[in-house]
Design a protein around this motif. Sequence first.
Motif, PDB file in Angstrom:
ATOM      1  N   VAL A 138      97.502  23.351 -62.633  1.00  0.00           N
ATOM      2  CA  VAL A 138      98.242  23.488 -61.075  1.00  0.00           C
ATOM      3  C   VAL A 138      98.748  24.545 -61.139  1.00  0.00           C
ATOM      4  O   VAL A 138      99.381  25.297 -62.225  1.00  0.00           O
ATOM      5  CB  VAL A 138      98.862  22.120 -60.985  1.00  0.00           C
ATOM      6  CG1 VAL A 138      98.023  20.816 -60.860  1.00  0.00           C
ATOM      7  CG2 VAL A 138      99.981  22.058 -62.017  1.00  0.00           C
ATOM      8  N   PRO A 139      99.549  25.096 -60.102  1.00  0.00           N
ATOM      9  CA  PRO A 139     100.004  26.638 -59.770  1.00  0.00           C
ATOM     10  C   PRO A 139     101.606  26.387 -60.538  1.00  0.00           C
ATOM     11  O   PRO A 139     102.104  27.366 -60.945  1.00  0.00           O
ATOM     12  CB  PRO A 139     100.312  26.778 -58.272  1.00  0.00           C
ATOM     13  CG  PRO A 139      99.145  25.712 -57.907  1.00  0.00           C
ATOM     14  CD  PRO A 139      98.690  24.842 -58.456  1.00  0.00           C
ATOM     15  N   ALA A 140     102.158  25.007 -60.792  1.00  0.00           N
ATOM     16  CA  ALA A 140     103.403  25.147 -61.365  1.00  0.00           C
ATOM     17  C   ALA A 140     103.251  25.122 -62.860  1.00  0.00           C
ATOM     18  O   ALA A 140     104.620  25.427 -63.335  1.00  0.00           O
ATOM     19  CB  ALA A 140     104.129  23.945 -60.772  1.00  0.00           C
ATOM     20  N   SER A 141     102.344  24.781 -63.543  1.00  0.00           N
ATOM     21  CA  SER A 141     102.415  24.367 -64.928  1.00  0.00           C
ATOM     22  C   SER A 141     101.576  25.072 -65.539  1.00  0.00           C
ATOM     23  O   SER A 141     100.374  25.418 -65.354  1.00  0.00           O
ATOM     24  CB  SER A 141     101.806  22.917 -64.861  1.00  0.00           C
ATOM     25  OG  SER A 141     101.938  22.508 -66.327  1.00  0.00           O
ATOM     26  N   PRO A 142     102.095  25.500 -66.986  1.00  0.00           N
ATOM     27  CA  PRO A 142     101.110  25.862 -68.010  1.00  0.00           C
ATOM     28  C   PRO A 142      99.963  25.151 -68.440  1.00  0.00           C
ATOM     29  O   PRO A 142      98.962  25.397 -69.090  1.00  0.00           O
ATOM     30  CB  PRO A 142     101.961  26.085 -69.271  1.00  0.00           C
ATOM     31  CG  PRO A 142     103.460  26.054 -68.758  1.00  0.00           C
ATOM     32  CD  PRO A 142     103.320  25.058 -67.346  1.00  0.00           C
ATOM     33  N   GLY A 143     100.086  23.761 -68.104  1.00  0.00           N
ATOM     34  CA  GLY A 143      99.035  22.714 -68.478  1.00  0.00           C
ATOM     35  C   GLY A 143      98.750  22.454 -70.117  1.00  0.00           C
ATOM     36  O   GLY A 143      97.694  22.312 -70.364  1.00  0.00           O
ATOM     37  N   ALA A 144      99.946  22.626 -70.945  1.00  0.00           N
ATOM     38  CA  ALA A 144      99.661  22.263 -72.485  1.00  0.00           C
ATOM     39  C   ALA A 144      99.015  20.936 -72.440  1.00  0.00           C
ATOM     40  O   ALA A 144      98.179  20.938 -73.196  1.00  0.00           O
ATOM     41  CB  ALA A 144     100.935  22.509 -73.019  1.00  0.00           C
ATOM     42  N   GLY A 145      99.549  19.862 -71.751  1.00  0.00           N
ATOM     43  CA  GLY A 145      98.827  18.653 -71.837  1.00  0.00           C
ATOM     44  C   GLY A 145      97.733  18.528 -70.914  1.00  0.00           C
ATOM     45  O   GLY A 145      96.417  18.066 -71.637  1.00  0.00           O
ATOM     46  N   ASP A 146      97.732  18.967 -69.757  1.00  0.00           N
ATOM     47  CA  ASP A 146      96.810  18.803 -68.869  1.00  0.00           C
ATOM     48  C   ASP A 146      96.175  20.143 -68.280  1.00  0.00           C
ATOM     49  O   ASP A 146      96.767  20.623 -67.574  1.00  0.00           O
ATOM     50  CB  ASP A 146      97.301  17.905 -67.393  1.00  0.00           C
ATOM     51  CG  ASP A 146      96.307  17.853 -66.522  1.00  0.00           C
ATOM     52  OD1 ASP A 146      94.951  17.791 -66.926  1.00  0.00           O
ATOM     53  OD2 ASP A 146      96.657  17.609 -65.422  1.00  0.00           O
ATOM     54  N   THR A 280     104.207  19.936 -64.363  1.00  0.00           N
ATOM     55  CA  THR A 280     105.627  20.832 -64.313  1.00  0.00           C
ATOM     56  C   THR A 280     105.501  21.879 -65.157  1.00  0.00           C
ATOM     57  O   THR A 280     104.594  22.166 -66.032  1.00  0.00           O
ATOM     58  CB  THR A 280     106.669  19.991 -64.792  1.00  0.00           C
ATOM     59  OG1 THR A 280     106.822  19.789 -65.967  1.00  0.00           O
ATOM     60  CG2 THR A 280     106.635  18.530 -63.968  1.00  0.00           C
ATOM     61  N   GLU A 281     106.588  22.832 -64.783  1.00  0.00           N
ATOM     62  CA  GLU A 281     106.537  23.900 -65.515  1.00  0.00           C
ATOM     63  C   GLU A 281     106.945  23.664 -67.109  1.00  0.00           C
ATOM     64  O   GLU A 281     106.809  24.317 -67.888  1.00  0.00           O
ATOM     65  CB  GLU A 281     107.851  24.584 -64.895  1.00  0.00           C
ATOM     66  CG  GLU A 281     108.368  26.041 -65.534  1.00  0.00           C
ATOM     67  CD  GLU A 281     109.676  26.651 -64.909  1.00  0.00           C
ATOM     68  OE1 GLU A 281     109.685  27.651 -64.451  1.00  0.00           O
ATOM     69  OE2 GLU A 281     110.650  25.873 -65.186  1.00  0.00           O
ATOM     70  N   ARG A 282     107.625  22.388 -67.390  1.00  0.00           N
ATOM     71  CA  ARG A 282     107.889  22.173 -68.745  1.00  0.00           C
ATOM     72  C   ARG A 282     106.627  21.422 -69.608  1.00  0.00           C
ATOM     73  O   ARG A 282     106.853  21.129 -70.661  1.00  0.00           O
ATOM     74  CB  ARG A 282     108.982  21.140 -68.545  1.00  0.00           C
ATOM     75  CG  ARG A 282     110.194  21.373 -67.587  1.00  0.00           C
ATOM     76  CD  ARG A 282     111.140  22.329 -68.468  1.00  0.00           C
ATOM     77  NE  ARG A 282     112.078  22.890 -67.148  1.00  0.00           N
ATOM     78  CZ  ARG A 282     113.124  22.283 -66.930  1.00  0.00           C
ATOM     79  NH1 ARG A 282     113.447  21.406 -67.343  1.00  0.00           N
ATOM     80  NH2 ARG A 282     113.910  22.768 -65.981  1.00  0.00           N
ATOM     81  N   ASP A 283     105.555  21.512 -68.963  1.00  0.00           N
ATOM     82  CA  ASP A 283     104.389  20.978 -69.695  1.00  0.00           C
ATOM     83  C   ASP A 283     103.708  21.876 -70.564  1.00  0.00           C
ATOM     84  O   ASP A 283     102.733  22.932 -70.417  1.00  0.00           O
ATOM     85  CB  ASP A 283     103.245  20.615 -68.792  1.00  0.00           C
ATOM     86  CG  ASP A 283     102.008  19.917 -69.431  1.00  0.00           C
ATOM     87  OD1 ASP A 283     102.064  19.713 -70.781  1.00  0.00           O
ATOM     88  OD2 ASP A 283     100.916  19.493 -68.897  1.00  0.00           O
ATOM     89  N   ASP A 284     104.787  22.477 -71.434  1.00  0.00           N
ATOM     90  CA  ASP A 284     104.107  23.706 -72.286  1.00  0.00           C
ATOM     91  C   ASP A 284     104.029  23.215 -73.595  1.00  0.00           C
ATOM     92  O   ASP A 284     104.016  22.226 -74.139  1.00  0.00           O
ATOM     93  CB  ASP A 284     105.317  24.724 -72.124  1.00  0.00           C
ATOM     94  CG  ASP A 284     106.751  24.264 -72.593  1.00  0.00           C
ATOM     95  OD1 ASP A 284     106.600  23.354 -73.694  1.00  0.00           O
ATOM     96  OD2 ASP A 284     107.600  24.634 -72.085  1.00  0.00           O
ATOM     97  N   SER A 285     103.444  24.315 -74.293  1.00  0.00           N
ATOM     98  CA  SER A 285     102.999  24.145 -75.919  1.00  0.00           C
ATOM     99  C   SER A 285     104.300  23.650 -76.726  1.00  0.00           C
ATOM    100  O   SER A 285     103.838  22.892 -77.931  1.00  0.00           O
ATOM    101  CB  SER A 285     102.618  25.302 -76.463  1.00  0.00           C
ATOM    102  OG  SER A 285     103.256  26.546 -76.560  1.00  0.00           O
TER     103      SER A 285
END
Length: 765
Positions: A138-146, A280-285
């Motif tokens: 999604v535009p907000a998130s790095p998507g590490a989990g998703d 979210t922005e915090r879904d990071d590695s």
Amino acid sequence: MNDAHPAPSHNPAWPWTWLALCLLALALMYAGTGIHRIGPDPDALDFDTGAALATVRQLIPENRPHPTGSAENRAVADRVEAGFRAAGLTVERQATDLCTAMSPGCSRVENIIATLPGSGGDNGERNVLLLLSHYDSVPASPGAGDDISGTAVLLRAAHELAAEGPWRNDIVFLVTDAEETGLRGAMAFVEQHPLAERVGLVINLEARGAAGSSALFETSTGNHALISAYADAVERPVSSSLMVEVYRRMPNGTDLTIFIDDGVPALNFAYTGAGSLYHTERDDSDRLSPGSLAHHGEQMLALARAWANADLAEARADGDATYTDLFGRWVVAWPQGWNLPLAILAVLLTAVLWLRSEGGVLAKLGALSLPLLLLVAHPLLGAVLTFPLAKWPGAHLLDHPQPMAGDWSIFIGSVLLALLAGTLAARRLSPRALLYGAWFVYALLALLLALTLPGGSYIGLLPLAAFLLPLAIESLLRRGRYPLASALLGLAAATYMAIYHYAVLEALGSFNASAMRMAALALFAIVAMPLLAARPKTGLKLRGPVLATLALLLVVTTVATTRPVATPDRPRWANLVYDLDVDANGVATNPQWRLNTYGVTAHAAASLMGFTAPPAAVDLPGTPRRPMYTKPAPSLALDAPALDIRSQRQDGDTRVIEATLRGARDGYLLALVFDTPADLLGLAASGVMMTGPDGRGIATFNGFGNDGIDVTLTLPADRDVSATLVEFSALPDTPEAREMLEARPADTSPVQRGDHAEVRRRLVL
């Protein structure tokens, strides 16, 4: 039946023993279900967690969002392709612009398809094992989990399986694009790629958070063979037929939805812990749980190895299984067709036991009324506890940073209800009538589930088996005496079911859903309550245990209200938005800043970011009216999106307009929204009719940037039609915007579309 008691006529310590027994049972099951709440220990799993984490970091080295169509997404796709090529696989890119009526609109799609050929070749059968994830965010998130975690697992699995082969079946790794914009990558593969006709089984990896166990939460129908193989192959299974059945009834979807709708046998895994990090922005590695990643990988590899050499036709079965895991170590399963006969048998057996117990009709009915009362009282007390546990401190809808005190508040509340119900009964009702009446109610619950929610029948049937089977033995060995051993075994099984489903329900809501989650604890309370009367009716002193339990509930609940409800690693959600309207004459109007908050209103963030006025209802095209923080903003020179009419003609009572939609700020999303949905008689693109008069009058276009999208509009011929074209793009980099972003507290994160600009052009067509 003799209702004699085995104990002396005076046993004042029994209520305290009962209280300690209940708390111990809850504590042991709470500890034993840790895999369901917090996930497994990565060091104990058969998967190279370190290599998988390194792969996640290689795919998103800067932890930046990469929505469909963005330069960042293309860079991720290049890295994914390089990873499969390094494993020795053949790789192709499937690029297309796909328009669909489901989630009406279009997406720019670029799927990555890597193939590990099997020894069987293309024999015209469905001999492709498809391993699936998606790489867009999604535009907000790095998507590490998703869903970079799922993609990283596929890359590691490709290396492992390539080294271990050859396999009988072709193994295809499909990493889709545009999952977040309407599942269009999966649709493009199923509709357009020749391999889709050969797929015999799909295994998908997803996430709705960044922690917790990887649970098998969705399957295709007729899953009995799939569950048998799952139980045999996976060392740490986390799943139940109730999860699967409930998810089938929900409106949610993942890429796997497209394959299931196409009739392909399928398995879907996801973890849901740390739900406040989702999108979210915090879904990071850095915040991705190694245990969740490793659990994904262990299960994916185990199942891939099991099915890579199997006849994939065996993945299909005539019926579903009823099943559950036990402590994340074993699976108990049986055909769903057994549920109703077993439930009827349990009802008959417990009814006979209840009817033969000592006491008159009123006493027997009283023994039934108390378990039923507990079933009603649990969600009511849970609703009351919602206020100190969630509403008062403002807890996140999906997640709590420190949930243990809140969990124990609910557990102790259940013990208190059982104790109060037992207090009503202990001096008046037969101990056996209470015991058998409670299990009769439990059997009726099993029958209700068998009739209405068959996938949940094990909730009643397994504890009933744990009670009734030992009871047959105990009745022979200890004839005439209270069946305490059978009652305790039944209590243990019922307590497991209560705590297990309490943990499962956390995926649907945190302490905001305390009423729903506490309802699961009734499974424990209705069979714990009669044990209070297992010892003599005379001499029971219950006032002390009641007061002690009430005091413990107040203390634990008070402690729960002091726990932080948002942290940088478990944030609340708030987006900073710059709004600008451009009227039909091209004049910019009404510039404003808006703070979009979700779930719990971020009052502290609003105050720190300079939003001084209280939230007020805001009307936005295509968005439900709801209160938002707003304040005036400077009028920035932002270009507006455009609809260029190429031609139009009248066709009877309608006008047909050929037009081109075009963004102006290289945004990630265009939305065309009609003021009156019924005015949109038809909207088509790429030959696909996406929406018509029965739709919501909205279509979205994802990943096209400033490239034009050709559409055909069918509108009434007798009147003008009003609509709005909205472009969602990057937040303008201004001193005022930077100041507000720096002031946003660390426990608050952008989510979904993130901080962005919305430039709206009014249209009269």
